[in-house]
Motif scaffolding. Structure first.
Motif, mmCIF file in Angstrom:
data_model
loop_
_atom_site.group_PDB
_atom_site.id
_atom_site.type_symbol
_atom_site.label_atom_id
_atom_site.label_comp_id
_atom_site.label_asym_id
_atom_site.label_seq_id
_atom_site.Cartn_x
_atom_site.Cartn_y
_atom_site.Cartn_z
ATOM 1 N N THR A 1 0.857 -1.179 0.000
ATOM 2 C CA THR A 1 0.000 0.000 0.000
ATOM 3 C C THR A 1 0.892 1.227 0.000
ATOM 4 O O THR A 1 1.911 1.260 0.689
ATOM 5 C CB THR A 1 -0.911 0.030 1.239
ATOM 6 N N VAL A 2 0.507 2.226 -0.765
ATOM 7 C CA VAL A 2 1.208 3.509 -0.758
ATOM 8 C C VAL A 2 0.257 4.586 -0.250
ATOM 9 O O VAL A 2 -0.861 4.710 -0.732
ATOM 10 C CB VAL A 2 1.727 3.884 -2.160
ATOM 11 N N LEU A 3 0.711 5.319 0.734
ATOM 12 C CA LEU A 3 0.006 6.508 1.205
ATOM 13 C C LEU A 3 0.788 7.695 0.678
ATOM 14 O O LEU A 3 1.914 7.954 1.118
ATOM 15 C CB LEU A 3 -0.067 6.520 2.732
ATOM 16 N N SER A 4 0.213 8.386 -0.296
ATOM 17 C CA SER A 4 0.985 9.391 -1.029
ATOM 18 C C SER A 4 0.485 10.801 -0.741
ATOM 19 O O SER A 4 -0.595 11.010 -0.182
ATOM 20 C CB SER A 4 0.909 9.116 -2.530
ATOM 21 N N ASN A 5 1.337 11.773 -1.146
ATOM 22 C CA ASN A 5 1.016 13.196 -1.030
ATOM 23 C C ASN A 5 0.618 13.577 0.402
ATOM 24 O O ASN A 5 -0.373 14.255 0.641
ATOM 25 C CB ASN A 5 -0.088 13.583 -2.018
ATOM 26 N N ALA A 6 1.431 13.102 1.340
ATOM 27 C CA ALA A 6 1.210 13.386 2.752
ATOM 28 C C ALA A 6 2.308 14.292 3.286
ATOM 29 O O ALA A 6 3.413 14.340 2.735
ATOM 30 C CB ALA A 6 1.194 12.085 3.546
ATOM 31 N N ARG A 7 1.992 14.989 4.360
ATOM 32 C CA ARG A 7 3.021 15.671 5.139
ATOM 33 C C ARG A 7 3.413 14.709 6.257
ATOM 34 O O ARG A 7 2.725 14.609 7.274
ATOM 35 C CB ARG A 7 2.501 17.003 5.677
ATOM 36 N N ARG B 1 7.161 16.148 2.764
ATOM 37 C CA ARG B 1 6.061 15.999 1.825
ATOM 38 C C ARG B 1 6.385 14.848 0.888
ATOM 39 O O ARG B 1 7.341 14.912 0.117
ATOM 40 C CB ARG B 1 5.844 17.292 1.026
ATOM 41 N N GLY B 2 5.659 13.759 0.991
ATOM 42 C CA GLY B 2 5.972 12.600 0.179
ATOM 43 C C GLY B 2 5.050 11.443 0.427
ATOM 44 O O GLY B 2 3.864 11.628 0.720
ATOM 45 N N SER B 3 5.592 10.227 0.334
ATOM 46 C CA SER B 3 4.789 9.013 0.376
ATOM 47 C C SER B 3 5.433 7.963 1.269
ATOM 48 O O SER B 3 6.655 7.955 1.469
ATOM 49 C CB SER B 3 4.619 8.438 -1.033
ATOM 50 N N VAL B 4 4.590 7.087 1.782
ATOM 51 C CA VAL B 4 5.041 5.965 2.599
ATOM 52 C C VAL B 4 4.608 4.678 1.916
ATOM 53 O O VAL B 4 3.433 4.513 1.562
ATOM 54 C CB VAL B 4 4.445 6.027 4.019
ATOM 55 N N LEU B 5 5.552 3.763 1.741
ATOM 56 C CA LEU B 5 5.253 2.447 1.194
ATOM 57 C C LEU B 5 5.126 1.454 2.350
ATOM 58 O O LEU B 5 6.024 1.331 3.183
ATOM 59 C CB LEU B 5 6.364 2.001 0.245
ATOM 60 N N ILE B 6 3.992 0.750 2.394
ATOM 61 C CA ILE B 6 3.727 -0.249 3.424
ATOM 62 C C ILE B 6 3.754 -1.628 2.781
ATOM 63 O O ILE B 6 3.117 -1.857 1.749
ATOM 64 C CB ILE B 6 2.347 -0.011 4.080
ATOM 65 N N ARG B 7 4.501 -2.523 3.402
ATOM 66 C CA ARG B 7 4.564 -3.893 2.900
ATOM 67 C C ARG B 7 4.533 -4.862 4.088
ATOM 68 O O ARG B 7 5.323 -4.728 5.016
ATOM 69 C CB ARG B 7 5.836 -4.107 2.076
ATOM 70 N N ASP B 8 3.577 -5.808 4.052
ATOM 71 C CA ASP B 8 3.468 -6.832 5.097
ATOM 72 C C ASP B 8 3.377 -6.213 6.495
ATOM 73 O O ASP B 8 3.985 -6.700 7.454
ATOM 74 C CB ASP B 8 4.652 -7.797 5.042
ATOM 75 N N GLY B 9 2.618 -5.138 6.593
ATOM 76 C CA GLY B 9 2.383 -4.527 7.893
ATOM 77 C C GLY B 9 3.493 -3.646 8.401
ATOM 78 O O GLY B 9 3.395 -3.095 9.507
ATOM 79 N N MET B 10 4.564 -3.487 7.639
ATOM 80 C CA MET B 10 5.709 -2.695 8.056
ATOM 81 C C MET B 10 5.918 -1.523 7.104
ATOM 82 O O MET B 10 5.495 -1.562 5.941
ATOM 83 C CB MET B 10 6.970 -3.553 8.085
ATOM 84 N N ILE B 11 6.583 -0.500 7.594
ATOM 85 C CA ILE B 11 6.987 0.601 6.728
ATOM 86 C C ILE B 11 8.191 0.134 5.930
ATOM 87 O O ILE B 11 9.242 -0.205 6.494
ATOM 88 C CB ILE B 11 7.328 1.849 7.544
ATOM 89 N N LEU C 1 10.243 5.295 2.452
ATOM 90 C CA LEU C 1 9.729 6.669 2.403
ATOM 91 C C LEU C 1 10.280 7.313 1.150
ATOM 92 O O LEU C 1 11.419 7.084 0.769
ATOM 93 C CB LEU C 1 10.183 7.472 3.628
ATOM 94 N N GLN C 2 9.457 8.158 0.528
ATOM 95 C CA GLN C 2 9.900 8.814 -0.692
ATOM 96 C C GLN C 2 9.381 10.237 -0.722
ATOM 97 O O GLN C 2 8.189 10.473 -0.485
ATOM 98 C CB GLN C 2 9.384 8.051 -1.917
ATOM 99 N N ALA C 3 10.252 11.178 -0.995
ATOM 100 C CA ALA C 3 9.844 12.567 -1.140
ATOM 101 C C ALA C 3 9.163 12.774 -2.488
ATOM 102 O O ALA C 3 9.514 12.121 -3.479
ATOM 103 C CB ALA C 3 11.043 13.494 -1.018
ATOM 104 N N GLY C 4 8.175 13.659 -2.519
ATOM 105 C CA GLY C 4 7.500 13.978 -3.766
ATOM 106 C C GLY C 4 6.374 13.010 -4.076
ATOM 107 O O GLY C 4 5.976 12.190 -3.259
ATOM 108 N N ALA C 5 5.874 13.082 -5.300
ATOM 109 C CA ALA C 5 4.730 12.277 -5.712
ATOM 110 C C ALA C 5 5.161 10.865 -6.078
ATOM 111 O O ALA C 5 6.274 10.631 -6.512
ATOM 112 C CB ALA C 5 4.023 12.917 -6.899
ATOM 113 N N VAL C 6 4.248 9.926 -5.894
ATOM 114 C CA VAL C 6 4.475 8.548 -6.291
ATOM 115 C C VAL C 6 3.860 8.327 -7.662
ATOM 116 O O VAL C 6 2.743 8.754 -7.938
ATOM 117 C CB VAL C 6 3.843 7.580 -5.258
#
Length: 395
Positions: A5-11, A20-30, A33-38
């Motif tokens: 799951t990606v949660l994008s365009n977040a502070r 300002r960027g996105s968090v990638l979630i895999r198997d319940g873990m973070i 992290l990526q700056a900018g848009a996904v």
């Protein structure tokens, strides 16, 4: 391929910045992290947070709120599992992903029902709801031990097999010291709650003091010993003097809950204890008992953790208020309600947003209210729009 799951365009509220960027979630873990848009198609599922804050899920160490669901009014009783679920919905809706539910043991006069039955009932309901995967947040138990009560040690021992107990606090509410150093503040509470008449108040206080003289010192030492043997984290409640703190430190206490004076807070800091204060104290602008204000401790670097105490939404509200008023940046406020409480009880897998940690997260929209008499400069209110526990959307 593992679910992502990606949660994008977040502070994203990190320990040292807001990214300002996105968090990638895999198997319940973070996972990343990526700056900018996904870029579209990066993940199997995703959500655009539209510039809202993404914070670590709150870790709540001290809430009395579950008891109010089990006993919503004096003399009433609610079925325990539905009570746990109602409480769970409220705390998770306030951004809490890990909660230590407080249960009280010990009656100083015998006039109240034995706390063991209620504590056990609540503990069993929490265990059942968790095993059945009914709860949004992860629940542990915080046993609040009234050391001045004759039966407290026996009650604590009777709960020894409850696996969810991870925290115990040593408290003494005998009037004339600690929280109720001002006996008139205790009168206001007891008479105002309808528990006593003014005429019955002083005889009641005399009785409490006599009981405490016999039991407080030995019970405090014995519960500390039992907690240490069981690997249960130990907190001291309402320390007021250097002597109080020295005693608690001698028992291995590493958490100072609601010290009532700046002197006690300073002594706790010098002995390596993490200092907890109630977020309602921040929101109200001071202690309802006339003790030291949480903001005073914050200003002097003597505040590590905020708990909800009796208002589940107050920790998140407090950190946004402090940020809006310029008293504490949001990234530092997040430490008070997530990273520091997690560290205090050894939950090192959560409390911060970084790769390798649990994906316990809360999406918060900051809504600015206009000025009104209590908030002449306006007020920033956190609105929880989503909560994830171990990567699964729970609220």
């Amino acid at each position: 391929m593992s679910p992502e799951t990606v949660l994008s365009n977040a502070r994203i509220v990190l320990s040292d910045e807001i990214l300002r960027g996105s968090v990638l979630i895999r198997d319940g873990m973070i996972a990343d992290l990526q700056a900018g848009a996904v870029q579209p198609g990066t993940a199997a599922a995703g959500e655009d947070l539209d510039g809202d804050y993404l914070m670590p899920g709150l870790v709540e160490l001290h809430t009395d709120h579950l008891e109010s669901h089990v006993q919503p009014r004096p003399g009433t009783h609610w079925d325990p599992v539905p009570a746990v679920l109602a409480h769970d919905a409220q705390v998770s809706g306030a951004g809490v992903t890990t909660v230590f539910d407080a249960v009280r043991i010990g009656s100083m006069t015998g006039r109240e029902d034995d706390g063991t039955a209620l504590a056990r009932e609540i503990a069993e309901a929490i265990g059942y709801a968790a095993a059945a995967k009914l709860t949004r947040a992860e629940h542990f138990i915080h046993v609040r031990c009234e050391v001045a009560a004759p039966s407290t040690v026996a009650e604590f021992e009777s709960l020894s097999e409850v696996a969810e107990i991870r925290l115990a606090s040593l408290m003494d509410h005998t009037p004339g010291q600690r929280q109720y150093a001002d006996v008139e503040a205790f009168r206001t509470y007891m008479v105002g709650k309808g528990k006593l008449t003014n005429e019955a108040f002083l005889p009641y206080v005399d009785e409490l003091k006599k009981v405490a003289e016999v039991h407080s010192v030995p019970n405090r030492a014995e519960i500390a010993r039992l907690a240490s043997e069981s690997g249960i984290a130990l907190a001291a409640h309402d320390d007021a003097t250097i002597e109080h703190v020295e005693e608690s430190a001698g028992f291995g206490v590493l958490i100072s809950e609601f010290p009532t004076t700046r002197v006690a807070a300073q002594a706790a800091r010098e002995r390596g204890q993490l200092i907890v204060m109630g977020a309602p104290n921040i929101m109200r602008g001071g202690s309802q008992s006339g003790n030291v204000a949480a903001t005073e401790l914050l200003e002097t670097g003597l505040l590590d953790i905020l708990s909800s105490d009796y208002v589940p939404a107050s920790p998140l509200q407090a950190v946004f208020l402090l940020d809006a008023e310029g008293a504490l940046p949001l990234r530092e406020g997040a430490k008070l309600v997530a990273a520091n409480p997690a560290r205090a009880v050894g939950l090192d897998d959560r409390g911060v947003i970084e790769a390798g940690r649990r994906a316990d997260l809360v999406r918060v929209h900051a809504h600015d209210l206009p000025a009104y008499p209590n908030r002449p400069h306006g007020h920033r209110v956190p609105v929880v729009r989503g909560v994830w526990r171990e990567g699964a959307r729970v609220s």
